[in-house]
Design a protein around this motif. Structure first.
Motif, short mmCIF file in Angstrom:
data_model
loop_
_atom_site.label_atom_id
_atom_site.label_comp_id
_atom_site.label_asym_id
_atom_site.label_seq_id
_atom_site.Cartn_x
_atom_site.Cartn_y
_atom_site.Cartn_z
N UNK A 183 11.20 -68.90 -35.92
CA UNK A 183 9.82 -68.67 -36.31
C UNK A 183 9.80 -68.36 -37.80
N UNK A 184 9.01 -69.11 -38.52
CA UNK A 184 8.89 -68.88 -39.96
C UNK A 184 7.41 -68.82 -40.32
N UNK A 185 7.11 -68.15 -41.43
CA UNK A 185 5.74 -68.10 -41.92
C UNK A 185 5.64 -68.92 -43.20
N UNK B 10 20.36 -70.34 -41.66
CA UNK B 10 20.12 -68.94 -41.31
C UNK B 10 21.20 -68.10 -41.96
N UNK B 11 20.91 -66.80 -42.10
CA UNK B 11 21.93 -65.93 -42.66
C UNK B 11 22.74 -65.31 -41.51
N UNK B 12 23.56 -64.35 -41.83
CA UNK B 12 24.46 -63.78 -40.82
C UNK B 12 23.70 -63.12 -39.68
N UNK B 13 22.47 -62.64 -39.95
CA UNK B 13 21.71 -61.96 -38.92
C UNK B 13 20.80 -62.91 -38.16
N UNK B 14 20.87 -64.20 -38.48
CA UNK B 14 20.05 -65.15 -37.75
C UNK B 14 18.65 -65.31 -38.29
N UNK B 15 18.38 -64.85 -39.51
CA UNK B 15 17.05 -64.96 -40.09
C UNK B 15 17.05 -66.10 -41.12
N UNK B 16 16.02 -66.93 -41.07
CA UNK B 16 15.88 -67.97 -42.07
C UNK B 16 15.27 -67.36 -43.33
N UNK B 17 15.84 -67.68 -44.48
CA UNK B 17 15.31 -67.22 -45.74
C UNK B 17 14.44 -68.31 -46.35
N UNK C 116 8.06 -60.36 -44.93
CA UNK C 116 7.50 -59.36 -44.01
C UNK C 116 8.00 -59.61 -42.59
N UNK C 117 8.04 -60.88 -42.20
CA UNK C 117 8.49 -61.22 -40.85
C UNK C 117 9.94 -60.81 -40.63
N UNK C 118 10.79 -61.08 -41.60
CA UNK C 118 12.20 -60.68 -41.47
C UNK C 118 12.34 -59.16 -41.47
N UNK C 119 11.48 -58.49 -42.23
CA UNK C 119 11.51 -57.03 -42.24
C UNK C 119 11.13 -56.47 -40.88
N UNK C 120 10.09 -57.03 -40.28
CA UNK C 120 9.69 -56.59 -38.94
C UNK C 120 10.79 -56.86 -37.93
N UNK C 121 11.39 -58.02 -38.00
CA UNK C 121 12.45 -58.35 -37.05
C UNK C 121 13.65 -57.43 -37.19
N UNK C 122 13.95 -57.03 -38.42
CA UNK C 122 15.09 -56.12 -38.62
C UNK C 122 14.86 -54.78 -37.92
N UNK C 123 13.60 -54.37 -37.82
CA UNK C 123 13.26 -53.10 -37.17
C UNK C 123 13.29 -53.22 -35.65
N UNK C 124 12.98 -54.39 -35.15
CA UNK C 124 12.90 -54.56 -33.69
C UNK C 124 14.12 -55.25 -33.11
N UNK C 125 15.02 -55.73 -33.96
CA UNK C 125 16.14 -56.55 -33.48
C UNK C 125 17.01 -55.86 -32.42
N UNK D 272 -1.42 -57.41 -43.85
CA UNK D 272 -0.41 -58.40 -43.52
C UNK D 272 -0.91 -59.40 -42.47
N UNK D 273 -0.86 -60.69 -42.83
CA UNK D 273 -1.18 -61.72 -41.86
C UNK D 273 -0.13 -61.76 -40.74
N UNK D 274 1.08 -61.43 -41.09
CA UNK D 274 2.16 -61.40 -40.09
C UNK D 274 1.86 -60.33 -39.04
N UNK D 275 1.52 -59.13 -39.49
CA UNK D 275 1.21 -58.05 -38.56
C UNK D 275 0.03 -58.42 -37.67
#
Length: 374
Positions: A97-99, A111-118, A127-136, A175-178
């Protein structure tokens, strides 16, 4: 409980387009070093509300994706490799999922080591990657315990995930992501919690499709509460005849929101038949509202199989084009009554006022019917 099908979930997740405005161009430039990369697939909704799927060949790891959107929009991105064959579940796991945003963006790695696309050039992706890092951590635990089936996920972990997300939503009112991610948690939050989220939004978020959808959800839930007058509707029944709630004035009416694919709904039908037989001579009637607009034959077959033809029946009335454009749909009875789970039963008194709302609790319904119908 109601589990939205994949198509509806997709529309909910992607519908962050503000229609009526001129579309703005976006472009994603990719240069991936993996020599096995064969193509890239992107799925999103454009500025006209159309579902766009682009499959772009990746020559020497390079690809370009372009289109028009109006504001930050969720897209699904899938990297395909030479000789790779994926089943549906494997493709779902690999899809990112990307924005995307108006303007130019670049992707230099799958993807990086954590599975997030930059995605450079997309503030929303950060913002999306930041949210995912909190919920991962919790999300990973949920995925491992439920094997991707949200219905099997432990309730405690689902609650923890909802709380973490809510804190993020409150802390990011612009945030549109939120605002987009709130869509996934509508059924997890109380009406007061949703009101707090909406009141907290900045003006541009309130005007977004997801902001308007949250406002509509709040309105629907408020309208469907006991003590309020029932949402009035005139629709066609299963036989094509007019079915108007106003015609039932003077009766107790039980609205049964159900679906052919909802196991608890189907299991409750013998009980519903028993209630109808017990109270039908005492100004009592039942209207079944099926969430099967795209499964009409199955809906009709289920009515016959379950022996509930004595009830009145109509379909929910969902319109996916209106849904993904964020246009209110007065024909959608789920919207009119703020339905967020199936089965849901709403009891209306002879004056047209809602006096009871039940989600699978047969004993509470039985007790109320016994107390009001003598």
């Amino acid at each position: 409980m109601k589990i939205r099908n994949l198509l509806i979930t997709f529309f909910s997740a992607l519908s962050t387009i503000c229609f009526g405005q001129a579309g703005k161009s976006f472009s994603v430039h990719g240069q991936i070093t993996n020599p096995k990369l064969d193509s890239v697939s992107m799925l999103y909704i454009n500025d006209q509300g159309k579902i766009i799927r682009q499959i772009i060949p990746a020559e020497n790891g390079k690809f370009d994706i372009a289109g028009t959107i109006n504001q930050p929009t969720m897209a699904y991105l899938l990297f395909m490799h030479k000789g790779e064959k994926l089943n549906k579940r494997e493709a779902e796991i690999k899809t990112n999922k990307v924005y995307i945003e108006p303007g130019e963006m670049t992707i230099n790695a799958e993807e990086d080591r954590q599975g997030y696309v930059t995605v450079k050039g997309s503030k929303s992706q950060i913002e999306w990657n930041d949210l995912k890092s909190k919920t991962r951590p919790i999300q990973s635990a949920l995925d491992s315990l439920s094997n991707g089936d949200a219905r099997k996920a432990p309730a405690l972990l689902r609650e923890q995930l909802a709380k973490i997300n809510y804190a993020y939503f409150i802390g990011h009112p612009g945030s549109y992501v939120a605002a987009n991610q709130v869509t996934y948690f509508m059924s997890s939050y109380s009406l007061d919690s949703l009101k707090r989220l909406y009141d907290n939004y900045l003006p541009e978020i309130k005007e977004s499709i997801d902001g308007k959808r949250l406002a509509a959800t709040i309105k629907g839930r408020t309208a469907g509460l006991p003590g309020t007058m029932a949402f009035q509707f005139t629709v066609k029944d299963k036989d094509g005849k007019d079915l108007a709630l106003a015609d039932f004035k003077g009766k107790y009416v039980l609205l049964d929101f159900w679906a052919t694919w909802c196991v608890p709904c189907r299991k409750s039908m013998p009980h519903m038949i028993g209630l109808y037989q017990k109270y039908k001579a005492k100004n009592f009637d039942v209207i079944g509202i099926g969430d099967d607009d795209n499964r009409v034959k199955e809906w009709m077959d289920a009515i016959e199989h379950d022996g509930i033809g004595m009830f009145h029946h109509t379909l929910r009335g969902v319109n996916m084009e209106m849904f993904r454009k964020g246009i209110p749909n007065p024909r959608d009875l789920d919207e009119g009554y703020g339905i967020r789970a199936l089965p849901t039963l709403i009891l209306i008194d002879p004056a047209g006022k809602i006096i009871g709302r039940f989600s699978g609790n047969e004993e509470e319904l039985d007790t109320m019917l016994a107390s009001v119908i003598k």
